[in-house]
Design a protein around this motif. Structure first.
Motif, short mmCIF file in Angstrom:
data_model
loop_
_atom_site.label_atom_id
_atom_site.label_comp_id
_atom_site.label_asym_id
_atom_site.label_seq_id
_atom_site.Cartn_x
_atom_site.Cartn_y
_atom_site.Cartn_z
N LEU A 229 30.73 4.03 -21.92
CA LEU A 229 31.42 5.13 -22.61
C LEU A 229 32.44 4.63 -23.63
CD1 LEU A 229 32.33 7.93 -20.04
CD2 LEU A 229 31.16 8.19 -22.24
N SER A 230 33.05 3.48 -23.34
CA SER A 230 34.06 2.99 -24.27
C SER A 230 33.46 2.08 -25.34
CB SER A 230 35.16 2.27 -23.52
OG SER A 230 34.61 1.21 -22.79
N ALA A 266 30.29 13.27 -12.71
CA ALA A 266 29.47 13.64 -13.87
C ALA A 266 30.33 14.44 -14.85
CB ALA A 266 28.26 14.45 -13.43
N LYS A 267 31.10 15.37 -14.31
CA LYS A 267 31.99 16.15 -15.18
C LYS A 267 32.98 15.24 -15.89
CE LYS A 267 31.80 20.46 -12.56
NZ LYS A 267 32.43 21.18 -11.44
N SER A 268 33.51 14.27 -15.15
CA SER A 268 34.48 13.36 -15.73
C SER A 268 33.85 12.54 -16.86
CB SER A 268 35.07 12.49 -14.63
OG SER A 268 35.38 11.21 -15.11
N VAL A 269 32.61 12.12 -16.68
CA VAL A 269 31.92 11.38 -17.75
C VAL A 269 31.80 12.26 -18.99
CG1 VAL A 269 29.67 10.42 -18.48
CG2 VAL A 269 30.63 9.79 -16.25
N MET A 270 31.46 13.52 -18.79
CA MET A 270 31.29 14.42 -19.94
C MET A 270 32.64 14.66 -20.64
SD MET A 270 28.23 17.03 -18.74
CE MET A 270 28.73 17.45 -17.08
N ARG A 271 33.69 14.77 -19.82
CA ARG A 271 35.03 14.96 -20.38
C ARG A 271 35.44 13.73 -21.20
NH1 ARG A 271 36.96 17.22 -15.71
NH2 ARG A 271 37.54 15.15 -15.01
N GLU A 275 36.51 13.25 -25.12
CA GLU A 275 37.78 12.67 -25.57
C GLU A 275 37.57 11.49 -26.51
OE1 GLU A 275 39.90 13.77 -21.35
OE2 GLU A 275 39.73 11.64 -21.92
N LYS A 276 36.55 10.67 -26.20
CA LYS A 276 36.33 9.47 -27.00
C LYS A 276 35.46 9.73 -28.22
CE LYS A 276 36.23 6.53 -22.85
NZ LYS A 276 37.58 6.03 -22.69
#
Ligand code: ADP
Ligand code: MG
Length: 414
Positions: A229-230, A266-271, A275-276
């Motif tokens: 993700l980063s 999963a929700k946190s990954v989407m959030r 953000e990024k």
């Protein structure tokens, strides 16, 4: 390996000869073939080559998991390699090792064990250019325990250590980590290629960079997802693990494989993607089946319309179209995990089509990590159209997670 002096030396090489076997017959020798560049290089340098590997998961000595069939196949491959390098020889049909001539030129000696006096003698009496294969390292529990005495016994066989077994580099075993602490330790040519390409994916990728993550379970890929993700500009999610994301988004996924414990993550990954500024794509349409079986009735539906009691088995055409468009401008693409249940022909289509899409990207560095994903691109004959197909499923996943691989770290320390 090319940076150190190996000429005339006893070189102890960890290879990955964990090949699929059926009653002593090798079903796929690609892992053996993958080590030929390193072995040929060492022989050209007149080094004495001592090879070691594990095979399967034996509990103590086990005839069925002896490396003898591997020694025979390797001898044939080496003989073939030598004659291939000689000009003016007609090699005829080269596809079937069974039809090749005498393996004498590629002679590979084999020992009944991997430590002890006899092994010592065999190693120390090797001629320059000679090749010795030790018996299965895991016939001794000390291998996986990374036992220091066992590592010392192995190290005593060589003067230099080369690790060419990327597939086991994520394990700190005696032959991958212990030995590396005791001898000058360097990467073999296959290991070097793996590190070179996978580093591109986690260190300084060309952009836009897309990662495509699929496979069965989100739980096994969570760490990789979070790390990627980063790094990435686009994250494409398919396969069974997409179901948990779809459910987290509020879609009904019927009887699909879902990990309810991971809905929040999963929700946190989407959030985080939001953000990024990472563009996250989930399937838009899917192939659903009434039963988890190849002969089940199946049809394509929007993810909004998964019928009660049915299950998602593959991604649909629209999803691949959307993924293909998202990939068009990418300069770096990493793919880990199939888009559907590839073991069943009707549900392998999405993965096969995606393989074609990635293979046709002209401007991108394209990397496959993951055992099943590599099998998919081999199956459709596209492996050579990728920049790199990793030979290590588990190890490449850990690399993408950003973890240090003990077998690699040990080399860098040397
Ligand atoms: P890799 O070895 O390439 O890392 P994984 O081991 O993570 O891939 O995942 C491969 C498995 O994922 C395959 O066995 C395939 O059947 C399974 N899979 C993919 N999509 C689905 C799905 N929709 N439902 C159930 N299993 C799936
Ligand atoms: Mg797998």
């Amino acid at each position: 390996m090319r940076d150190i002096e190996v000429r005339g030396k006893r070189v102890l090489v960890r290879v990955d000869y964990n090949v699929p076997l059926d009653a002593g017959k090798i079903l796929d020798d690609s892992r053996i073939r993958a080590t030929l560049p390193t072995i040929s290089y060492l022989r050209e340098q007149r080094a004495k080559v001592i090879l070691m590997s594990h095979l399967g998961r034996p509990k103590g000595w086990d005839e069925a998991l002896s490396l003898r069939p591997v020694a025979e196949r390797l001898a044939k491959l080496l003989a073939h390699e030598q004659s291939r390098r000689r000009p003016g020889v007609d090699h005829g049909d080269t596809s079937s090792p069974e039809s090749w001539a005498s393996p004498r030129e590629g002679a590979v000696q084999m020992t009944d064990c991997c430590v002890g006096v006899d092994v010592q003698r065999a190693a120390h009496s090797l001629r320059e250019g000679g090749v010795l294969l030790l018996e299965n390292l895991r016939f001794h529990a000390e291998e996986e325990a990374n036992d220091p005495e066992y590592a010392k016994a192995l190290a005593s066989l060589g003067e230099v250590y080369v690790n060419d077994a990327f597939g086991t580099a994520h394990r700190a075993h005696a032959s991958t980590e212990g030995v590396a602490r005791l001898l000058p330790a360097v990467a073999g040519l296959l290991m070097e290629k793996e590190i070179e390409f996978l580093s591109l994916a986690v260190e300084n990728p060309e952009r836009p960079y897309a990662a495509i993550i699929g496979g069965a379970k989100i739980s096994t890929k969570m760490a990789a997802l979070e790390n990627l993700l980063s790094k990435v500009d686009k994250l494409l999610i398919g396969g069974g693990m997409a179901n948990t994301f779809l459910k987290a988004e509020g879609f009904n996924v019927g009887e699909s494989l879902v990990e309810d414990d991971y809905l929040e993550q999963a929700k946190s990954v989407m959030r985080q993607a939001d953000e990024k500024g990472v563009r996250l794509l989930l399937p838009a349409d899917v192939i659903v089946a009434e039963r988890f079986a190849a002969d089940s009735p199946a049809r394509r539906v929007s993810v909004k319309d998964v019928p009660e009691g049915w299950r998602i088995m593959d991604v649909g055409e629209t999803t691949i179209d959307v993924f293909a468009r998202a990939l068009q401008d990418c300069r770096m693409v990493v793919w880990n995990g199939p888009m559907g249940v590839i073991e069943m022909a009707p549900f392998a289509h999405g993965s096969h089509r995606l393989a074609g899409v990635i293979a046709n990207l002209r401007e991108a560095t394209t990397i496959i990590g993951g055992g099943e994903t590599a099998a998919v691109v081999e199956q459709v004959g596209l492996a050579s159209r990728f920049s790199h197909v990793s030979t290590g499923g588990g190890a490449s996943l850990e690399f993408l997670e950003g973890k240090e691989l003990p077998g690699v770290t040990a080399l860098m320390d040397a």
